[in-house]
Design a protein around this motif. Sequence first.
Motif, mmCIF file in Angstrom:
data_model
loop_
_atom_site.group_PDB
_atom_site.id
_atom_site.type_symbol
_atom_site.label_atom_id
_atom_site.label_comp_id
_atom_site.label_asym_id
_atom_site.label_seq_id
_atom_site.Cartn_x
_atom_site.Cartn_y
_atom_site.Cartn_z
ATOM 1 N N SER A 3 1.050 4.062 -2.920
ATOM 2 C CA SER A 3 0.867 5.487 -2.635
ATOM 3 C C SER A 3 2.047 6.299 -3.158
ATOM 4 O O SER A 3 1.865 7.401 -3.681
ATOM 5 N N ASP A 50 0.834 -1.198 0.000
ATOM 6 C CA ASP A 50 0.000 0.000 0.000
ATOM 7 C C ASP A 50 0.870 1.250 0.000
ATOM 8 O O ASP A 50 0.585 2.229 -0.697
ATOM 9 N N THR A 101 1.658 6.769 -6.837
ATOM 10 C CA THR A 101 0.652 7.800 -7.097
ATOM 11 C C THR A 101 1.251 9.189 -6.905
ATOM 12 O O THR A 101 1.046 10.092 -7.723
ATOM 13 N N LEU A 102 1.990 9.362 -5.823
ATOM 14 C CA LEU A 102 2.630 10.646 -5.545
ATOM 15 C C LEU A 102 3.650 10.987 -6.623
ATOM 16 O O LEU A 102 3.717 12.130 -7.093
#
Length: 130
Positions: free
Chosen positions: A96, A92, A99-100
């Motif tokens: 993330s 996870d 995505t960042l």
Amino acid sequence: MTMNHGEGCLAGAAGLDPAVALFHSLSDGTRLSIVHRLACGEARVADLMGELGLAQSTVSAHVACLRDCGLVQGRPQGRQVFYSLARPELMDLLASAETLLAATGNAVALCPNYGTDSIATSDTNEGVRA
């Protein structure tokens, strides 16, 4: 460490020590490659050596670091040890991060302190970064 919006904005640096240790454990490209590989399933050091093209001592040292941090676990089978991710939450975190990174575009890669160009130059400047 729990970070909710609006909470912990005044947290002292000591409260961030576990997060610093976590991100430091993932800051090495070899360790991050090992984590990404183990996300696909367990592997032995010999498997990681062949897939990453690294020496046994290098792979073993990085796996030991990840194991000591509680991110990787070993399952002995005979004389072999099969390693896997100890915490599925790690995936996870990596998702993330992806995505960042997508949202920031090239900003992180171009960072003068930690970007991809600074990594090549830091090899000649030992002690600049841990």
